[in-house]
Design an enzyme around this catalytic site. Structure first.
Site, short mmCIF file in Angstrom:
data_model
loop_
_atom_site.label_atom_id
_atom_site.label_comp_id
_atom_site.label_asym_id
_atom_site.label_seq_id
_atom_site.Cartn_x
_atom_site.Cartn_y
_atom_site.Cartn_z
N HIS A 155 1.65 -0.80 -7.85
CA HIS A 155 1.35 -0.55 -9.26
C HIS A 155 1.29 0.95 -9.55
O HIS A 155 1.76 1.40 -10.61
CB HIS A 155 0.01 -1.23 -9.59
N ASP A 173 4.89 -9.98 -0.49
CA ASP A 173 3.80 -9.05 -0.25
C ASP A 173 2.46 -9.61 -0.74
O ASP A 173 1.41 -9.36 -0.15
CB ASP A 173 4.08 -7.71 -0.95
N GLY A 174 2.51 -10.38 -1.83
CA GLY A 174 1.29 -10.99 -2.34
C GLY A 174 0.66 -11.93 -1.33
O GLY A 174 -0.58 -12.01 -1.22
N ASN A 201 -4.36 -2.76 -1.14
CA ASN A 201 -3.46 -2.01 -2.02
C ASN A 201 -4.18 -1.09 -3.00
O ASN A 201 -4.04 0.13 -2.92
CB ASN A 201 -2.58 -2.98 -2.82
N SER A 205 4.73 2.40 -10.08
CA SER A 205 5.28 2.01 -11.38
C SER A 205 4.68 2.84 -12.51
O SER A 205 5.32 3.04 -13.55
CB SER A 205 5.00 0.52 -11.63
N ASP A 258 -4.59 3.29 -20.96
CA ASP A 258 -4.62 1.84 -20.74
C ASP A 258 -5.41 1.45 -19.50
O ASP A 258 -5.68 0.27 -19.29
CB ASP A 258 -3.20 1.30 -20.62
#
Length: 303
Positions: A194, A77-78, A151, A197, A181
């Protein structure tokens, strides 16, 4: 860039088919990509209605003017995200071939693609226009910079790690100050990355929404937010002297300072992905994430 034979949401007619121009791209740092590229190139060259117009595994080629109808992108995917950024506002429809790990954007294995080569040659595919994002970094001093993403945009703590305070405004209205964070602003495609997650929701790729997901929020009241892509989102790091980094699609990383403005809106140009027959977003979730599967050892029958 060549003419695209299939319009979004439609399947091209197999009658009187012209030759389909195909280019092979990929992550040339992986030896296996070179092997698979050579194998796929051979299969394409043997097909009477497919024409291989190029093979480019370099990492920095300008891809904004490809003379191809479809680009096969080999990697994970990157690699697809990197390719999308290099194509800019003149993207060629991409079919991702998974020579990586998870593979949401590059979901077909090389073997599966070779089995479906006839579908591509006979135009039995659709083109799905994925929403992109436009990110503007407006620092307190220095030039404004523009970035394109597919993304997500993330503001997060940098070493040495400390609690961040990030102010969020939507269409000029102050919404909340997030403490934690960091903060993720994701497209529907990015909602399975991300953001997922970090506890964010899953959105289908054709949704017209952004997801705002806090990273390790300091209080339980700070929850993910889903809102319209027709709005303008502004994130500002507020804490002085706390190292903060702006990350776009997990690949572009830029230091930011207190008071710098990160402005995100829907991109003007979508990113076209080629979908062969049988593609299903929900099947991808089940296959790639084990979505909805019972926990190990759970047979579905309880006393």
């Amino acid at each position: 860039m060549g003419n695209h034979p299939a319009s979004p949401g439609t399947t091209a007619s197999p009658l009187s088919l012209p030759v389909l121009n195909v280019v092979i791209l990929g992550n040339g740092t992986k030896p296996e990509v070179h092997i698979e590229a050579k194998r796929l190139a051979g299969a394409i060259e043997q097909h009477p209605t497919l024409h291989l117009v190029g093979l480019d595994l370099a990492p920095d080629t300008d891809l904004s003017g490809l003379s191809a109808d479809v680009a096969l992108v080999l990697g994970g995917d990157g690699t697809v995200l990197h390719t999308a950024r290099r194509m800019g506002d003149r993207p060629t429809p991409v079919l991702g071939i998974n020579v990586g790990r998870l593979g949401f954007l590059a979901e077909l294995t090389p073997e599966a693609f070779l089995e479906r080569l006839g579908d591509l040659a006979e135009r039995r595919y659709t083109v799905e226009n994925l929403m992109t994002l436009a990110c503007t970094l407006a620092p307190r001093s220095g030039p404004t910079r523009e970035f394109r993403g597919l993304n997500d945009v993330v503001l997060r703590a940098a070493p040495v790690f400390h609690l961040l305070e990030i102010g969020l405004s939507i269409d000029g209205e102050s919404v909340m100050t997030y403490r934690g964070d960091g903060l993720i602003l994701a497209t529907p495609v990015g909602s399975t990355g991300h953001s997922l997650s970090a506890g964010g929701p899953i959105l289908p790729p054709n949704a017209h929404m952004f997801v705002v997901t806090p990273l390790c929020a300091h209080t339980l009241t700070q929850r993910p937010l889903v809102d319209s892509t027709h709005k303008v989102y502004e994130m500002i790091p507020l804490a002085t002297g706390v190292a903060t980094v702006l990350v776009i699609d997990g690949q572009v990383q830029l230091p930011v300072s207190s008071g710098d403005r990160v402005i995100v809106r829907r991109g003007q140009t979508p990113f076209p992905m080629v979908r062969l027959p049988g593609h299903s977003f929900y099947r991808t979730l089940r296959d790639k994430l084990g979505w909805g599967a019972a926990p190990p050892g759970d047979r579905g029958v309880h006393p």
